[in-house]
Scaffold this motif. Structure first.
Motif, PDB file in Angstrom:
ATOM      1  N   THR A  83       0.825  -1.209   0.000  1.00  0.00           N
ATOM      2  CA  THR A  83       0.000   0.000   0.000  1.00  0.00           C
ATOM      3  C   THR A  83       0.861   1.261   0.000  1.00  0.00           C
ATOM      4  N   ASP A 120       3.025   1.934   2.510  1.00  0.00           N
ATOM      5  CA  ASP A 120       3.352   2.269   3.898  1.00  0.00           C
ATOM      6  C   ASP A 120       4.548   1.447   4.362  1.00  0.00           C
ATOM      7  N   ILE A 162      -2.985   6.102  10.519  1.00  0.00           N
ATOM      8  CA  ILE A 162      -3.668   6.190   9.235  1.00  0.00           C
ATOM      9  C   ILE A 162      -3.833   7.639   8.783  1.00  0.00           C
ATOM     10  N   ARG A 208       1.159   9.871   6.165  1.00  0.00           N
ATOM     11  CA  ARG A 208       1.515   9.240   4.893  1.00  0.00           C
ATOM     12  C   ARG A 208       3.008   9.418   4.661  1.00  0.00           C
ATOM     13  N   PHE A 261      -4.732  -3.231  -2.560  1.00  0.00           N
ATOM     14  CA  PHE A 261      -3.550  -2.682  -1.882  1.00  0.00           C
ATOM     15  C   PHE A 261      -2.596  -2.049  -2.906  1.00  0.00           C
ATOM     16  N   TYR A 264      -1.205   1.952  -3.770  1.00  0.00           N
ATOM     17  CA  TYR A 264       0.201   2.346  -3.900  1.00  0.00           C
ATOM     18  C   TYR A 264       0.469   3.016  -5.250  1.00  0.00           C
ATOM     19  N   GLU A 305      -3.087   6.704  -5.283  1.00  0.00           N
ATOM     20  CA  GLU A 305      -4.070   6.785  -4.204  1.00  0.00           C
ATOM     21  C   GLU A 305      -5.273   7.637  -4.605  1.00  0.00           C
ATOM     22  N   ARG A 328      -5.713   0.539   3.945  1.00  0.00           N
ATOM     23  CA  ARG A 328      -4.389   0.726   4.545  1.00  0.00           C
ATOM     24  C   ARG A 328      -4.350   0.127   5.950  1.00  0.00           C
TER      25      ARG A 328
END
Length: 327
Positions: A53, A55, A105, A108, A186, A190, A193, A207
């Motif tokens: 994603t 992250d 969340i 970012r 997911f 990425y 978004e 996420r």
């Protein structure tokens, strides 16, 4: 059947017999290395779930520690069987991950990266500060290795096959998740978004789902590690250990399911080879990390893809259309 499904079958046919036979042909030390390798295999593949994603977390090893501490308390205070402690510890890790991802969340990129480190350190320092029930800076000892009927998992051979079974189940579930609609969602987040939100994807929800799912499997790895070591130390889950996890991902690549596995295999050999160079190991691994970030940002999987594309050139659209017309 899809190409990667065939890849899974080929890998299973080639690797499974070797994995089953390995403990009968190696010594005690190598058996322990193989057990640790399979635990790390669950860990590195679980971390890739987050990265799909976009992250990148600095708390994933701490989530592994949550699973280890949960196992220590469940076995020492409640006397639960290993068949219960592994899934329960994974659920506890997922619950802690859920509590952590609520504030995360809202961030970012680099903000997520730093905030995850802060929250992870908060959890780890709780273990250090409170002797009850976490053992303080010395950690916890006397964790039972577990039994299954008449089988004592203190012996490395039965524990090896137990970990192998759990690892295969976890890897299969994570592989199917990666190939599922959720896994593709997911990756869509990425990739773009904003575009994902425009077509109705609940980005924060997915996420958070990726983070919690990753922490669940990290908890499985932590539980298996605690049962094998018989003791846990909060220093084992600090940022230094987290750096090794990031190196595995960077070296192998995170574009496909197989990239982190390739990175773990290569770096495990490098880790064992560099044992006589203990003082130089941070410099060596730091150099490897910088090299891959600069020269091979896609990792070894990117290099393998480049070699494959050059050996098997892609068919031009006109040629492909002519062939289909002829058929």
């Amino acid at each position: 059947m899809k190409r990667l499904d065939w890849t899974l079958i080929v890998v299973a046919i080639c690797v499974l017999p070797a994995a089953v036979a390995a403990p009968f042909f190696v010594g005690y030390y190598t058996s322990e290395v193989l057990i640790l390798f399979m635990i790390n295999l669950i860990l590195v593949c679980s971390y890739r779930i987050l990265t799909t994603t976009g992250d990148w977390s600095l708390s994933h090893v701490v989530m592994m520690g949550v699973g280890a501490y949960a196992t220590a308390m469940l076995t020492k205070h409640l006397g639960l069987s290993i068949l219960l402690t592994v899934p329960l510890s994974a659920c506890i890790a997922a619950l802690v991950g859920l509590l952590m991802v609520i504030p995360l969340i809202r961030t970012r990129g680099f903000g997520f990266f730093i905030a995850s480190f802060a929250l992870g350190e908060f959890v780890r320092l709780v273990w250090v500060k409170f002797r009850e029930p976490f053992g303080g800076p010395r950690g916890m000892i006397g964790i039972p290795s577990g039994e299954l009927g008449s089988i004592d998992f203190f012996d490395p051979l039965p524990y090896y096959f137990f970990v192998l079974t759990v690892a295969l189940i976890c890897l299969f579930v994570m592989y199917r998740l990666d190939r599922s609609r959720i896994g593709k969602t997911f990756k869509a987040i990425y990739t773009d978004e904003g575009l994902a939100e425009s077509i109705g994807i609940d980005v924060p929800h997915y996420r958070a789902l990726a983070f919690v799912t990753g922490t669940f499997f990290a908890g499985v790895a932590g539980s298996l590690l605690a049962h094998r070591l018989g003791a846990i130390d909060p220093k084992a889950f600090d940022v230094n250990t987290m750096v090794y996890l990031i190196i595995w991902i960077v070296v192998g690549g995170a574009a496909t399911f197989w990239g982190p596995i390739i990175g773990l295999v290569v770096m495990t050999f490098a880790f064992e080879w560099s044992r006589p160079l203990l003082e130089w190991r941070p410099l060596l691994f730091g150099g490897i990390l910088i090299f891959f970030l600069v020269a091979l940002p896609g990792g070894l999987e990117g290099l393998l893809s480049t070699i494959r594309d050059r050996l098997v050139p892609k068919r031009r659209p006109a040629e492909a259309a002519a062939k289909e017309a002829g058929e």
